[in-house]
Scaffold this active site. Structure first.
Site, mmCIF file in Angstrom:
data_model
loop_
_atom_site.group_PDB
_atom_site.id
_atom_site.type_symbol
_atom_site.label_atom_id
_atom_site.label_comp_id
_atom_site.label_asym_id
_atom_site.label_seq_id
_atom_site.Cartn_x
_atom_site.Cartn_y
_atom_site.Cartn_z
ATOM 1 C CB CYS A 211 -8.869 -2.215 -8.136
ATOM 2 S SG CYS A 211 -10.632 -1.376 -8.076
ATOM 3 N N GLY B 178 -9.198 -7.897 -7.270
ATOM 4 C CA GLY B 178 -7.637 -8.179 -7.133
ATOM 5 C C GLY B 178 -6.770 -8.912 -6.321
ATOM 6 N NE ARG C 246 -7.002 0.244 -3.366
ATOM 7 C CZ ARG C 246 -6.373 -0.102 -4.642
ATOM 8 N NH1 ARG C 246 -5.038 0.902 -4.585
ATOM 9 N NH2 ARG C 246 -6.274 -1.094 -5.030
ATOM 10 C CD GLU D 211 -9.516 -7.797 -2.024
ATOM 11 O OE1 GLU D 211 -8.479 -6.883 -1.723
ATOM 12 O OE2 GLU D 211 -10.286 -7.662 -1.639
ATOM 13 C CG ASP E 254 -4.705 -8.724 -1.088
ATOM 14 O OD1 ASP E 254 -3.386 -9.285 -0.783
ATOM 15 O OD2 ASP E 254 -5.808 -8.303 -0.694
ATOM 16 C CG HIS F 200 -1.724 -1.108 1.351
ATOM 17 N ND1 HIS F 200 -3.001 -1.042 0.482
ATOM 18 C CD2 HIS F 200 -2.037 -2.531 1.649
ATOM 19 C CE1 HIS F 200 -3.771 -1.937 0.413
ATOM 20 N NE2 HIS F 200 -3.426 -2.634 1.336
ATOM 21 N NE ARG G 182 -9.933 -0.811 0.073
ATOM 22 C CZ ARG G 182 -8.519 -1.230 0.358
ATOM 23 N NH1 ARG G 182 -8.448 -1.669 -0.914
ATOM 24 N NH2 ARG G 182 -8.112 -0.413 0.684
#
Length: 414
Positions: free
Chosen positions: A363, A313, A150, A291, A316, A65, A194
């Site tokens: 994403c 995702g 986010r 994910e 993940d 991140h 999200r």
């Protein structure tokens, strides 16, 4: 001369004096422009790191991140050097090349190449992932919507744990103000919010973060919707912020539930929305971020309880499927977004969504990788959500991919 190599996270280059970070006090003393060198970076450090001339870490991966947000902030960053804190000497001048992952001794002038300013209009929707609400106005004209707000970074830069903000009666307002900036900038384009997905280690350094448990592998631990359901007052505060924006007239908002492991988690989250007077699928679209392999293979159940859109995702997904910590340097060679098992799961989700008329959207990091994006277009994905600095490039990649499909007479998997 190259001193050390790591993983470059973006196209930016920085030059400055090395400043090693070993304590919070070191962070607070940053003046700006230094090449910050540290063992690993966490999101709670971003309020300091945004002033850096570059960031170098021993640990971390391309999909972390912090790497993603620093790229959005246009801060050169190289992660996963292994021993950068040992090799780079305090006070020496170095050049950090975020594109190649190389760190050079002294000043090395790098010529930047810029994409054509041509604007492409592919049939596939090109959305954007946003970590920083303040840049929404700049990117809104070039994107077809927001695939993922986010909001965690808006919380973390307050320096306070969500529970502290909640006790102070500020949590919903912080969320509402940040989301409103984005929803207003993009209106009437769709904007998907999200709910929180913050690993415990990224909360520990915040005021009040001592309540977080110690976890050996936070990315595989208490995070995503499972964490919020254990703290329903926090999830309610998130939904209250969305409710306020709906009442203000924002009709372009959607909500997505992250890191769903089981249909019960998705259903419980929607029940909490109903408790607050929000009618899922009527007042706003609701979907899930797929994910985990468990979500892939129970997608029919998720669709059965109501699903307006699905986001994918891949980072993940690969981590869970391959049993590889995506921040781990020692196992980095095993982390592969294009592993056959990952691609087959993604294909399965896209095919199911197309059969049911549900929008599917990639994403995260994968949405900025041209090779993966081309494969996704060929697989029939509905939309691509990419990083802010990649919108024009990905529009072009997708447009060419679509024209190639047509010119070759291929039929997409729809």
């Amino acid at each position: 001369m190259i001193i050390i190599r790591g993983i470059g996270t973006g196209p930016y280059v920085g030059v400055g004096k090395v400043k090693k970070i070993e304590s919070d006090e070191d962070l607070q003393q940053l003046k700006g422009g230094e090449i910050v060198v540290l063992s690993h970076a966490s999101r709670d450090m971003l309020s300091y790191l945004h002033r850096a001339g570059g960031v170098v870490t021993d640990y971390g991966g391309l999909t972390s991140h912090v790497a993603i947000v620093l790229r959005e902030m246009k801060v050169p960053c190289v992660v996963g050097t292994g021993n950068g804190t040992q090799k780079l000497e305090e006070g020496t001048i170095v050049t950090v090349d975020g594109k190649t992952g190389n760190i050079y001794e002294g000043f090395i002038e790098k010529e930047e190449k810029h994409d054509s300013a041509a604007f492409y209009y592919p049939a596939t929707s090109i959305k954007v992932n946003l970590n920083i609400p303040e840049i929404a106005l700049k990117v809104a004209p070039w994107a077809d919507g927001v695939g993922s707000i986010r909001i965690e970074n808006s919380i973390i830069r307050t320096g306070k744990h969500p529970h502290v903000l909640f006790e102070e009666g500020k949590l919903s307002k912080v969320i509402e103000d940040s989301v409103e900036l984005i929803a207003d900038a993009f209106c009437p384009k769709p904007v998907w919010f999200r709910t929180f997905d913050i690993p415990t280690d990224e909360l520990k350094r915040l005021d009040g973060g001592n309540i977080e448990p110690d976890e050996a592998n936070p990315l595989m631990g208490l995070r995503g919707i499972h964490k919020d359901l254990q703290n329903p007052e926090i999830l309610k505060a998130e939904f209250e912020a969305i409710s306020e924006l709906i009442n203000k007239g924002y009709d372009n908002l959607g909500v997505k539930i992250p890191l769903v492991r089981d249909v019960s988690e998705y259903s419980e989250a929607k029940n909490i929305m109903r408790e607050l007077g929000i009618r899922p699928h009527r007042d706003l679209p609701v979907g899930a971020s797929i994910e985990t392999p468990s979500a892939v293979f129970t997608l029919d159940d998720l669709i059965g309880v109501g699903m307006d859109f699905v986001t994918l995702g891949m980072s993940d997904m690969a981590m869970c499927a391959l049993a590889v910590d995506r921040r781990g340097v020692k196992v980095a060679k095993h982390f592969d977004l294009t592993h056959p098992s990952v691609l087959r799961m993604i294909e399965r989700v896209i095919e199911k969504c197309n059969q049911q008329g549900i929008e599917s959207c990639i994403c995260g990091h994968a949405g900025s990788d041209p090779a993966i994006v081309r494969w996704l277009v060929n697989s029939g994905i509905s939309s691509i959500s990419t990083n802010p600095d990649q919108i024009l490039k990905i529009r072009k990649v997708v447009d060419i991919a679509e024209k190639t499909i047509i010119s070759r007479g291929f039929t997409r998997h729809v």
